[in-house]
Design a protein around this motif. Structure first.
Motif, PDB file in Angstrom:
ATOM      1  N   LYS A 107       0.832  -1.212   0.000  1.00  0.00           N
ATOM      2  CA  LYS A 107       0.000   0.000   0.000  1.00  0.00           C
ATOM      3  C   LYS A 107       0.864   1.258   0.000  1.00  0.00           C
ATOM      4  CE  LYS A 107      -3.905  -2.196   0.258  1.00  0.00           C
ATOM      5  NZ  LYS A 107      -4.333  -2.565  -1.093  1.00  0.00           N
ATOM      6  N   TYR A 108       0.521   2.168  -0.876  1.00  0.00           N
ATOM      7  CA  TYR A 108       1.194   3.465  -0.920  1.00  0.00           C
ATOM      8  C   TYR A 108       0.164   4.568  -0.689  1.00  0.00           C
ATOM      9  CZ  TYR A 108       5.125   0.894  -2.856  1.00  0.00           C
ATOM     10  OH  TYR A 108       6.156   0.010  -3.027  1.00  0.00           O
ATOM     11  N   ASP A 109       0.611   5.620   0.000  1.00  0.00           N
ATOM     12  CA  ASP A 109      -0.270   6.770   0.217  1.00  0.00           C
ATOM     13  C   ASP A 109      -0.158   7.755  -0.932  1.00  0.00           C
ATOM     14  OD1 ASP A 109      -0.878   6.101   3.111  1.00  0.00           O
ATOM     15  OD2 ASP A 109       1.312   6.174   3.118  1.00  0.00           O
ATOM     16  N   LEU A 110       1.028   7.754  -1.525  1.00  0.00           N
ATOM     17  CA  LEU A 110       1.316   8.719  -2.586  1.00  0.00           C
ATOM     18  C   LEU A 110       2.126   8.030  -3.677  1.00  0.00           C
ATOM     19  CD1 LEU A 110       1.413  11.748  -3.516  1.00  0.00           C
ATOM     20  CD2 LEU A 110       3.532  11.948  -2.205  1.00  0.00           C
ATOM     21  N   ILE A 111       1.690   8.177  -4.922  1.00  0.00           N
ATOM     22  CA  ILE A 111       2.442   7.640  -6.059  1.00  0.00           C
ATOM     23  C   ILE A 111       2.834   8.821  -6.932  1.00  0.00           C
ATOM     24  CG2 ILE A 111       2.404   6.120  -8.070  1.00  0.00           C
ATOM     25  CD1 ILE A 111       0.233   4.481  -6.685  1.00  0.00           C
ATOM     26  N   GLU A 165      -7.085  20.698  -3.157  1.00  0.00           N
ATOM     27  CA  GLU A 165      -6.738  19.796  -2.064  1.00  0.00           C
ATOM     28  C   GLU A 165      -7.545  18.510  -2.207  1.00  0.00           C
ATOM     29  OE1 GLU A 165      -7.923  21.821   1.558  1.00  0.00           O
ATOM     30  OE2 GLU A 165      -9.983  21.143   1.298  1.00  0.00           O
ATOM     31  N   CYS A 166      -7.036  17.456  -1.581  1.00  0.00           N
ATOM     32  CA  CYS A 166      -7.798  16.204  -1.566  1.00  0.00           C
ATOM     33  C   CYS A 166      -7.256  15.313  -0.452  1.00  0.00           C
ATOM     34  CB  CYS A 166      -7.719  15.490  -2.906  1.00  0.00           C
ATOM     35  SG  CYS A 166      -6.139  14.726  -3.223  1.00  0.00           S
ATOM     36  N   GLU A 167      -7.944  14.234  -0.241  1.00  0.00           N
ATOM     37  CA  GLU A 167      -7.478  13.221   0.708  1.00  0.00           C
ATOM     38  C   GLU A 167      -6.528  12.272  -0.024  1.00  0.00           C
ATOM     39  OE1 GLU A 167      -8.408  12.882   4.006  1.00  0.00           O
ATOM     40  OE2 GLU A 167      -9.476  14.795   3.778  1.00  0.00           O
ATOM     41  N   LEU A 168      -5.610  11.687   0.689  1.00  0.00           N
ATOM     42  CA  LEU A 168      -4.785  10.620   0.130  1.00  0.00           C
ATOM     43  C   LEU A 168      -5.656   9.357   0.052  1.00  0.00           C
ATOM     44  CD1 LEU A 168      -1.478  11.185   2.109  1.00  0.00           C
ATOM     45  CD2 LEU A 168      -2.037  11.971  -0.201  1.00  0.00           C
ATOM     46  N   PRO A 169      -5.351   8.399  -0.765  1.00  0.00           N
ATOM     47  CA  PRO A 169      -4.187   8.291  -1.650  1.00  0.00           C
ATOM     48  C   PRO A 169      -4.331   9.127  -2.922  1.00  0.00           C
ATOM     49  CG  PRO A 169      -5.577   6.352  -1.880  1.00  0.00           C
ATOM     50  CD  PRO A 169      -6.194   7.190  -0.802  1.00  0.00           C
ATOM     51  N   LEU A 170      -3.159   9.431  -3.467  1.00  0.00           N
ATOM     52  CA  LEU A 170      -3.096  10.367  -4.591  1.00  0.00           C
ATOM     53  C   LEU A 170      -2.000   9.934  -5.563  1.00  0.00           C
ATOM     54  CD1 LEU A 170      -3.655  13.313  -5.781  1.00  0.00           C
ATOM     55  CD2 LEU A 170      -1.892  14.102  -4.197  1.00  0.00           C
ATOM     56  N   VAL A 171      -2.286  10.097  -6.857  1.00  0.00           N
ATOM     57  CA  VAL A 171      -1.245   9.938  -7.882  1.00  0.00           C
ATOM     58  C   VAL A 171      -0.893  11.329  -8.401  1.00  0.00           C
ATOM     59  CG1 VAL A 171      -0.603   8.952 -10.113  1.00  0.00           C
ATOM     60  CG2 VAL A 171      -2.123   7.664  -8.597  1.00  0.00           C
TER      61      VAL A 171
END
Lengths: 248, 316
Positions: A107-111, A165-171
């Motif tokens: 699992k990644y929070d940010l890609i 702005e947004c919540e994670l997860p995010l690419v």
């Protein structure tokens, strides 16, 4: 926080572009490969976030063993770990699907991916990944801040900059501006030595079929000779642009 | 089944690049004997589209889609793809359209090819010509997924007027949400953006300093052009990043590109190669840009540019 930086291994920006096998393949002979510049801005940002956000940074490439030198450079720049998914990068779709499979296990929070590679220029992998994983997505990203699970970012758009702005997860599709060119990390001897100790895992591929195929390459036709106009005859230039080229 | 064209608008005004995408869609639909359907979002007046050959215009009416969001717009388009049973979607190459196209291809698990410069070489198999290696080459690329998404390079196909009286339909879509929220948009002061510009006037290190950009801006204003710059100029902070054109900057596909004091490094030329006509003004006759340009003036930019502005103004 876990950050994945997807790295494309691309010909150096000064490379001569030639094709072989009846123009069906890129001629890599004598070509120096580098980290895709748009990816490198993202990698540097990720390395900074190791301190600011206590992040773990993994650099990942889809490719054969020839891309490992590029991954080692990512480790020397500061990534904690590298992963190579072991198959040729056929097209953006198959690459994104291979990365998707990995992201379902880890699992990644940010890609972070470059907004586009400088070889095929598709600009697809970040959007494809976001769509496949149902993550939020921002491309042409020039500013990014993450606090807990909320990201605030800017993207370059036609005629301005949009701040969201947004919540994670995010690419994120990274580009110059996310960090400055002068901020890019040039690996020092310590970094290079440490990179040798860091893990570079080779992961078997899923064997995804591509959905696009380059059938044949060609190069632009040779340009006709430039028409020179004397500096004191600019009326002639205006006349050529107006009546010959018909562009003004 | 119809060929879908996504038509981008800003404050209910359609983008020129979207007119081009619609014309491309018309020609493509003709070649395979299908209809072409334009899709607009929250634009009730679509009369301006009637000249470009659409058989049908669908207006997606939704309070969820007031602000652009690649995710929400993609989900809305998916609804239309289903209702129209479309297999081909055409987008322009504007930043928002490419952003949307990539996300849409992920959501629909399909293939997307950007930077397409010509009508398909063949429709079955579906093969298009696109630029690659940052304009240093072309590729004939086959798309094999059921749904095919392509984006068209600006000024590559051109605008072909074909007045038609399209059927109009309004579709209400509700319940598309995301936690992604626009906080603010900072508009640039310039009136013409590089992506939309017919003419781009670009300055390089030969201009010696940011204080000398007035004449670049004045020439651009005279021609109704956008301003741009080379990489060293943006790296040194003389001009903002958003003006940097080239391999790692913005691509340029204008009708006319005027390079002033730019030597023409291979990375710069790659980024501007899609422009139709290139003019170079440089005091070094050995500058590599002269090999890539259509017209050239060897001489001092500080004399040539003001004189050119004067002559262009007199002509108007």
């Amino acid at each position: 926080m876990n950050i994945l930086v997807c790295i494309s291994n691309v010909p150096d920006t000064t490379s001569k572009i030639n094709f072989i096998e009846n123009d069906s393949n890129f001629d890599t002979n004598g070509v120096q490969f580098i980290i895709n510049p748009n990816d490198e801005f993202g990698l540097t940002k990720a390395v900074w976030m190791k301190e600011s956000n206590q992040a773990n940074v993994t650099a990942l490439t889809v490719g054969d063993s020839s891309v490992e030198a590029t991954l080692r450079k990512c480790l020397a720049i500061g990534a904690d770990k590298a992963i190579r998914i072991d198959c040729p990068a056929h097209d953006a779709y198959s690459v994104a699907k291979e990365i998707e499979a990995h992201c379902k296990e880890t699992k990644y929070d940010l890609i972070i991916c470059g907004r586009e590679s400088i070889d095929y220029n598709g600009g697809l992998v970040p959007g494809l990944l976001a769509g496949l994983l149902d993550f939020n997505f921002i491309t042409n990203c020039v500013k990014l801040e993450i606090k807990e699970s909320k990201a605030t970012f800017s993207r370059e758009m036609s005629g301005g900059t949009e701040i969201s702005e947004c919540e994670l997860p995010l690419v994120v599709g990274s580009q110059k501006g996310l960090v400055e060119e002068s901020d890019l990390i040039i690996p020092n001897m310590r970094g290079i030595m440490m990179a040798r100790q860091k893990p570079l895992d080779v992961v078997p591929a899923q064997g995804i079929n591509p959905k696009t195929r380059d059938k044949k390459f060609s190069k632009p036709e040779a340009k006709s000779e430039v028409k020179l106009v004397k500096a004191d005859e600019l009326d002639k230039l205006i006349d050529l642009l107006e009546n010959e080229a018909k562009v003004i | 089944m119809s060929v879908l064209v996504y038509i981008e608008s800003e404050n209910s005004k359609f983008k020129k690049s979207s007119y081009e995408a619609l014309c491309y869609g018309r020609a493509l639909a003709d070649s395979i004997g299908k209809k072409v359907c334009g899709v607009v979002i929250n634009c009730s007046n679509t009369e301006n589209l009637n000249s470009y050959g659409a058989d049908k215009i669908i207006n997606i009416n939704s309070s969820d889609l007031v602000d652009f969001s690649s995710k929400k717009y993609a989900h809305a388009l998916v609804e239309i793809v289903k209702s129209e049973n479309s297999k081909i979607i055409i987008l322009s190459s504007s930043p928002n359209s490419k952003y949307l196209g990539a996300h849409l291809s992920g959501i629909t698990d399909s293939s997307f090819v950007s930077n397409v410069v010509k009508l398909p070489e063949s429709s079955n198999p579906f093969i298009v010509k696109r630029t690659c290696f940052t304009n240093k080459a072309f590729s004939l690329t086959e798309l094999t997924s059921d749904l095919k998404i392509i984006s068209i390079t600006s000024n590559s196909f051109g605008i072909v007027e074909k007045p038609n009286n399209p059927e109009n339909e309004t579709v209400e879509i509700k319940g598309i949400s995301t936690n992604q929220k626009i906080l603010d948009i900072e508009k640039e002061s310039g009136t013409v953006t590089i992506a939309d510009a017919e003419i781009v006037v670009s300055g390089g290190r030969g201009l010696k300093g940011p204080e000398n950009w007035e004449m670049i801006e004045s020439l651009a204003e005279t021609l109704g052009a956008a301003t741009a710059c080379s990489k060293p100029v943006s790296d040194m902070g003389w001009r903002p990043h958003s003006e940097h054109v080239g391999q790692t900057g913005k691509p340029v596909a204008s009708n006319l590109y005027i390079a002033i004091g730019i030597s023409g490094a291979i990375q710069h030329l790659a980024g501007i190669n899609s422009s139709k006509v290139k003019v170079v003004i440089n005091n070094d006759p050995e500058a590599p840009f002269f090999k890539a340009a259509d017209y050239g003036v060897v001489g001092d930019a500080f004399e040539i540019v003001p004189s050119l502005i004067k002559k262009l103004k007199a002509r108007q």
